[in-house]
Design a protein around this motif. Structure first.
Motif, PDB file in Angstrom:
ATOM      1  N   PHE A  23       0.837  -1.195   0.000  1.00 46.91           N
ATOM      2  CA  PHE A  23       0.000   0.000   0.000  1.00 46.91           C
ATOM      3  C   PHE A  23       0.876   1.251   0.000  1.00 46.91           C
ATOM      4  O   PHE A  23       0.666   2.186  -0.786  1.00 46.91           O
ATOM      5  N   ARG A  24       1.872   1.268   0.859  1.00 50.03           N
ATOM      6  CA  ARG A  24       2.775   2.417   0.939  1.00 50.03           C
ATOM      7  C   ARG A  24       3.587   2.560  -0.342  1.00 50.03           C
ATOM      8  O   ARG A  24       3.771   3.667  -0.864  1.00 50.03           O
ATOM      9  N   MET A  25       4.069   1.439  -0.853  1.00 45.00           N
ATOM     10  CA  MET A  25       4.854   1.449  -2.083  1.00 45.00           C
ATOM     11  C   MET A  25       4.039   1.997  -3.242  1.00 45.00           C
ATOM     12  O   MET A  25       4.499   2.859  -4.004  1.00 45.00           O
ATOM     13  N   ALA A  26       2.817   1.506  -3.393  1.00 44.69           N
ATOM     14  CA  ALA A  26       1.965   1.918  -4.500  1.00 44.69           C
ATOM     15  C   ALA A  26       1.591   3.392  -4.398  1.00 44.69           C
ATOM     16  O   ALA A  26       1.513   4.105  -5.405  1.00 44.69           O
ATOM     17  N   ARG A  27       1.372   3.872  -3.190  1.00 35.24           N
ATOM     18  CA  ARG A  27       1.050   5.289  -3.007  1.00 35.24           C
ATOM     19  C   ARG A  27       2.232   6.174  -3.412  1.00 35.24           C
ATOM     20  O   ARG A  27       2.038   7.253  -3.986  1.00 35.24           O
ATOM     21  N   ALA A  28       3.432   5.736  -3.100  1.00 38.13           N
ATOM     22  CA  ALA A  28       4.619   6.528  -3.463  1.00 38.13           C
ATOM     23  C   ALA A  28       4.818   6.564  -4.972  1.00 38.13           C
ATOM     24  O   ALA A  28       5.295   7.573  -5.519  1.00 38.13           O
ATOM     25  N   LEU A  29       4.465   5.487  -5.653  1.00 37.82           N
ATOM     26  CA  LEU A  29       4.702   5.396  -7.091  1.00 37.82           C
ATOM     27  C   LEU A  29       3.645   6.112  -7.921  1.00 37.82           C
ATOM     28  O   LEU A  29       3.906   6.507  -9.051  1.00 37.82           O
ATOM     29  N   GLN A  30       2.443   6.267  -7.388  1.00 39.03           N
ATOM     30  CA  GLN A  30       1.411   6.983  -8.150  1.00 39.03           C
ATOM     31  C   GLN A  30       1.714   8.484  -8.109  1.00 39.03           C
ATOM     32  O   GLN A  30       2.489   8.952  -7.280  1.00 39.03           O
ATOM     33  N   MET A  84      10.271   6.781  -8.827  1.00 37.57           N
ATOM     34  CA  MET A  84      11.193   5.849  -8.184  1.00 37.57           C
ATOM     35  C   MET A  84      11.992   6.533  -7.075  1.00 37.57           C
ATOM     36  O   MET A  84      12.296   5.916  -6.050  1.00 37.57           O
ATOM     37  N   ALA A  85      12.324   7.820  -7.277  1.00 33.39           N
ATOM     38  CA  ALA A  85      13.000   8.556  -6.218  1.00 33.39           C
ATOM     39  C   ALA A  85      12.083   8.729  -5.010  1.00 33.39           C
ATOM     40  O   ALA A  85      12.516   8.610  -3.860  1.00 33.39           O
ATOM     41  N   ARG A  86      10.791   8.984  -5.254  1.00 29.94           N
ATOM     42  CA  ARG A  86       9.817   9.059  -4.147  1.00 29.94           C
ATOM     43  C   ARG A  86       9.734   7.733  -3.418  1.00 29.94           C
ATOM     44  O   ARG A  86       9.650   7.676  -2.184  1.00 29.94           O
ATOM     45  N   LYS A 121      13.869 -18.355  -4.366  1.00 28.11           N
ATOM     46  CA  LYS A 121      13.600 -18.255  -2.924  1.00 28.11           C
ATOM     47  C   LYS A 121      14.117 -16.955  -2.333  1.00 28.11           C
ATOM     48  O   LYS A 121      13.773 -16.609  -1.199  1.00 28.11           O
ATOM     49  N   ASP A 122      14.938 -16.225  -3.099  1.00 22.42           N
ATOM     50  CA  ASP A 122      15.480 -14.963  -2.597  1.00 22.42           C
ATOM     51  C   ASP A 122      14.414 -13.881  -2.480  1.00 22.42           C
ATOM     52  O   ASP A 122      14.577 -12.925  -1.732  1.00 22.42           O
ATOM     53  N   TRP A 123      13.326 -14.024  -3.233  1.00 25.15           N
ATOM     54  CA  TRP A 123      12.326 -12.964  -3.317  1.00 25.15           C
ATOM     55  C   TRP A 123      10.956 -13.474  -2.905  1.00 25.15           C
ATOM     56  O   TRP A 123      10.483 -14.486  -3.410  1.00 25.15           O
ATOM     57  N   ARG A 124      10.314 -12.747  -1.991  1.00 19.37           N
ATOM     58  CA  ARG A 124       8.981 -13.140  -1.536  1.00 19.37           C
ATOM     59  C   ARG A 124       7.874 -12.524  -2.384  1.00 19.37           C
ATOM     60  O   ARG A 124       6.836 -13.138  -2.611  1.00 19.37           O
ATOM     61  N   VAL A 125       8.129 -11.294  -2.849  1.00 11.54           N
ATOM     62  CA  VAL A 125       7.083 -10.560  -3.571  1.00 11.54           C
ATOM     63  C   VAL A 125       7.659 -10.007  -4.862  1.00 11.54           C
ATOM     64  O   VAL A 125       8.795  -9.512  -4.892  1.00 11.54           O
ATOM     65  N   SER A 126       6.889 -10.093  -5.940  1.00  8.32           N
ATOM     66  CA  SER A 126       7.278  -9.470  -7.203  1.00  8.32           C
ATOM     67  C   SER A 126       6.160  -8.535  -7.649  1.00  8.32           C
ATOM     68  O   SER A 126       4.980  -8.852  -7.529  1.00  8.32           O
ATOM     69  N   VAL A 127       6.554  -7.386  -8.151  1.00  6.36           N
ATOM     70  CA  VAL A 127       5.600  -6.350  -8.538  1.00  6.36           C
ATOM     71  C   VAL A 127       5.939  -5.868  -9.942  1.00  6.36           C
ATOM     72  O   VAL A 127       7.098  -5.552 -10.237  1.00  6.36           O
ATOM     73  N   VAL A 128       4.942  -5.825 -10.815  1.00  7.21           N
ATOM     74  CA  VAL A 128       5.104  -5.227 -12.140  1.00  7.21           C
ATOM     75  C   VAL A 128       4.576  -3.805 -12.079  1.00  7.21           C
ATOM     76  O   VAL A 128       3.455  -3.562 -11.616  1.00  7.21           O
ATOM     77  N   TRP A 129       5.393  -2.856 -12.542  1.00  4.27           N
ATOM     78  CA  TRP A 129       4.999  -1.446 -12.543  1.00  4.27           C
ATOM     79  C   TRP A 129       5.648  -0.739 -13.725  1.00  4.27           C
ATOM     80  O   TRP A 129       6.857  -0.682 -13.839  1.00  4.27           O
ATOM     81  N   ARG A 130       4.831  -0.262 -14.646  1.00  6.17           N
ATOM     82  CA  ARG A 130       5.288   0.525 -15.791  1.00  6.17           C
ATOM     83  C   ARG A 130       6.440  -0.134 -16.550  1.00  6.17           C
ATOM     84  O   ARG A 130       7.455   0.502 -16.843  1.00  6.17           O
ATOM     85  N   GLY A 131       6.289  -1.401 -16.863  1.00  6.61           N
ATOM     86  CA  GLY A 131       7.298  -2.101 -17.641  1.00  6.61           C
ATOM     87  C   GLY A 131       8.507  -2.549 -16.854  1.00  6.61           C
ATOM     88  O   GLY A 131       9.482  -3.047 -17.433  1.00  6.61           O
TER      89      GLY A 131
END
Length: 270
Positions: free
Chosen positions: A29-36, A111-113, A242-252
């Protein structure tokens, strides 16, 4: 081109992905808010340092380079730019790089945000400096910035841009192949976040992600995951590690999160 690859493209995912409002996990939720892009909804801490003059200077430099008549003798160790050239071409127009290769301004600022929303200070590594504008945005976040580039002429141009804006001392830069620089790293070298945007070839991407995973504390971002079938296959494969728990696609882009407190999941953000 299969539907999964199409849906990962930046022009498609913004319509097919989920809104930040639908994220139930506090982390996402926090990540998505920063990216919008609506400042009204940016999370606390995501507001960048009060340097509107610096942001204006970065934008002005981008605009200047978009109409530049300069050319660079470019040495490409990867799979080439997003807009392919004829075989054997080494001279690259700065205007072409600024228009078609650089990370878009809105994406770099987002991405800087996002970095700022993770921590007010941290360490970020960028693989693929290009003309250096993304690194300038990362400097604005208040993070320590290191960037690697394979082409010495391109890096020289980037350094001249940093110098013109007075931020050359804020960026640690290195030139060489990614593999050689990885092999030369101290065993304790690590970063909070790594951005991989310099080798658009599937097998090389998988190798770099695997090699960097032990050196990443929080997240690794893979750019241009829909650039080719090979790149998208690599993205689909690294998500299973196994190194990654979550993957997110955002703008390519594909964002891999360590997130040990979260369930294994895949998300596409608008």
């Amino acid at each position: 081109m299969n539907w999964r690859r199409i849906s990962s493209h930046r022009l498609v995912s913004q319509w097919t992905g989920k809104s930040w409002r639908s994220m139930h996990s506090p982390t996402l939720f926090r990540m998505a808010r920063a990216l919008q892009e609506n400042p009204k909804h940016w999370p606390d801490g995501a507001i960048l340092l009060d340097d509107k003059v610096a942001l204006h200077s970065i934008r002005a430099l981008r605009s200047k380079w978009r109409v530049s008549s300069a050319t660079l003798e470019h040495h490409d160790h990867g799979a080439g730019s997003r807009v392919k050239h004829g075989s054997g071409q080494t001279n690259r127009a700065v205007s072409h790089l600024a228009r078609h290769v650089l990370t878009q301004e809105s994406d770099a600022e987002a991405m800087a945000r996002w970095l700022r929303s993770l921590h007010t200070h941290g360490k970020v590594l960028e693989l693929g400096t290009s003309l250096g504008l993304t690194a300038m945005h990362f400097v604005r976040s208040g993070w320590d910035v290191e960037t690697w580039e394979g082409c010495p002429n391109t890096m020289a141009w980037a350094r001249s841009g940093w110098q013109s804006l007075g931020v050359e001392g804020c960026v640690r830069s290195r030139v060489g192949t990614f593999q050689s620089m990885l092999e030369a790293l101290d065993e304790n070298a690590c970063w909070d976040v790594v951005f991989l945007d310099g080798h658009h070839e599937g097998q090389a991407t998988r190798h770099l992600v695997d090699a960097l995973a032990p050196r990443v504390r929080q997240a690794l971002v893979v750019d241009d995951i829909a650039w080719s079938d090979g790149m998208h296959e690599a993205w689909m494969a690294v998500q299973d590690s196994k190194d990654w728990r979550v993957s997110v696609v955002w703008r390519g882009r594909g964002i891999l999160l360590k997130a040990p407190h979260m369930a294994k999941q895949r998300v596409c953000l608008a």
